[in-house]
Design an enzyme around this catalytic site. Structure first.
Site, PDB file in Angstrom:
ATOM      1  N   SER A 141       0.873  -1.174   0.000  1.00  0.00           N
ATOM      2  CA  SER A 141       0.000   0.000   0.000  1.00  0.00           C
ATOM      3  C   SER A 141       0.904   1.217   0.000  1.00  0.00           C
ATOM      4  CB  SER A 141      -0.858   0.019   1.268  1.00  0.00           C
ATOM      5  OG  SER A 141      -1.360   1.317   1.510  1.00  0.00           O
ATOM      6  N   TYR A 154      -1.545  -1.157  10.418  1.00  0.00           N
ATOM      7  CA  TYR A 154      -1.703  -1.407   8.985  1.00  0.00           C
ATOM      8  C   TYR A 154      -0.448  -0.993   8.212  1.00  0.00           C
ATOM      9  CZ  TYR A 154      -3.862  -1.331   4.348  1.00  0.00           C
ATOM     10  OH  TYR A 154      -4.154  -1.546   3.022  1.00  0.00           O
TER      11      TYR A 154
END
Ligand code: NAD
Length: 257
Positions: A141, A154
């Protein structure tokens, strides 16, 4: 037909980016193995593939569980004899600054987002090494590269996936196996819908603010990421090794105003 004769496993393809990628890959001629923890959603993806005339198979497995992953890979090898591409896509979000995150949440995010990539790759790699041919796409990401508020667990996992990608590439290059990573910006999927509702008081103002992260001032679509995955899965990207592919509306390297 850019993926003809390829057998491709996509983890977490019952929803969002994984589902869009599964549909696109099937349209491009691949046999797509749809995997998900959510059986109903996985079966639904398979149905969409088959309704469109594509080839696929659904396997219910939890990517954090070694026995479950081993059984999945064995089943694919017995039925199809090979796995040409593994797309390690399954992932969960973890919202919160570090001091706010409970240990169980921290562990689960690490389990799915890192252990899942490790386990699926671990059991697929020997088959790819034997054939001296393979292609692994890891879902990272753009938060691997930029700080984003309240995404401690995350972003830690997505940074780890990017580092792991480079390390894996070095270890398996001599087996003719490529390993690359995709780094999306904010993509409108159920994953983002959930955190819009759970983390903000007002969905509409939250949406307006997350749109501003991108230079495009829009969110990406699952299809945008699927097209990037198609490039990585196809032989057109054969000179791309151990690299990040950003698909983020400029969120990583641009700055709005
Ligand atoms: P999504 O929630 O729509 O889909 C994720 C799928 O993974 C779900 O169907 C879920 O059931 C499945 N899954 C979760 N845990 C699993 C497990 N243990 N085993 C097997 N399947 C499991 O999410 P999405 O937005 O499509 O995200 C897909 C990937 O893309 C994730 O790795 C996510 O971190 C990454 N990503 C998403 C965005 C975004 O903005 N949506 C941005 C960057 C990266």
């Amino acid at each position: 037909m850019r993926l003809i004769n390829k057998v491709i496993l996509i983890t977490g393809s019952g929803s969002g980016i994984g589902r869009s990628t599964a549909l696109l890959f099937a349209r491009e001629g691949a046999t797509v193995i749809v995997n998900d923890l959510d059986e109903a959603k996985g079966i639904e993806t398979l149905k969409y593939i088959q309704d469109a005339g594509g080839m696929g198979h659904f396997i219910h497995a939890d990517v954090t569980n070694p026995e479950s992953v081993m059984l999945m890979i064995d089943q694919i090898i017995k039925k199809y004899g090979q796995i040409d591409v593994l797309f390690n896509n399954a992932g969960i979000s973890g919202v919160g600054a570090l001091h706010e995150i409970e240990p169980d949440t921290w562990d689960r995010v690490i389990q799915v987002n890192i252990r899942g990539v490790y386990l699926s790759s671990k059991y697929v790699l020997p088959h790819m090494m034997k054939r001296k041919s393979g292609n692994i796409i890891n879902m990272s990401s753009c938060v691997a590269e930029i700080g984003l508020a309240r995404r401690a667990s995350y972003s830690a996992t997505k940074g780890a996936v990017l580092a792991l990608t480079k390390s894996m590439q070095v270890d398996y290059a001599s087996y003719n196996i490529r390993v690359n990573a995709i780094l999306p910006g904010t993509i409108l999927t159920p994953f983002v819908e959930n955190y819009l509702v759970s983390s903000y008081d007002d969905r509409e103002s939250a949406m307006a603010s997350i749109k501003k992260r991108q230079l495009s001032e829009e969110l990406g679509t699952p299809e945008d990421v699927a097209q990037a995955a198609l490039f990585l899965a196809s032989d057109e990207s054969k000179f791309m090794m151990g690299s990040p592919l950003y698909i983020d509306g400029g969120a990583t390297f641009g700055k709005n105003a």
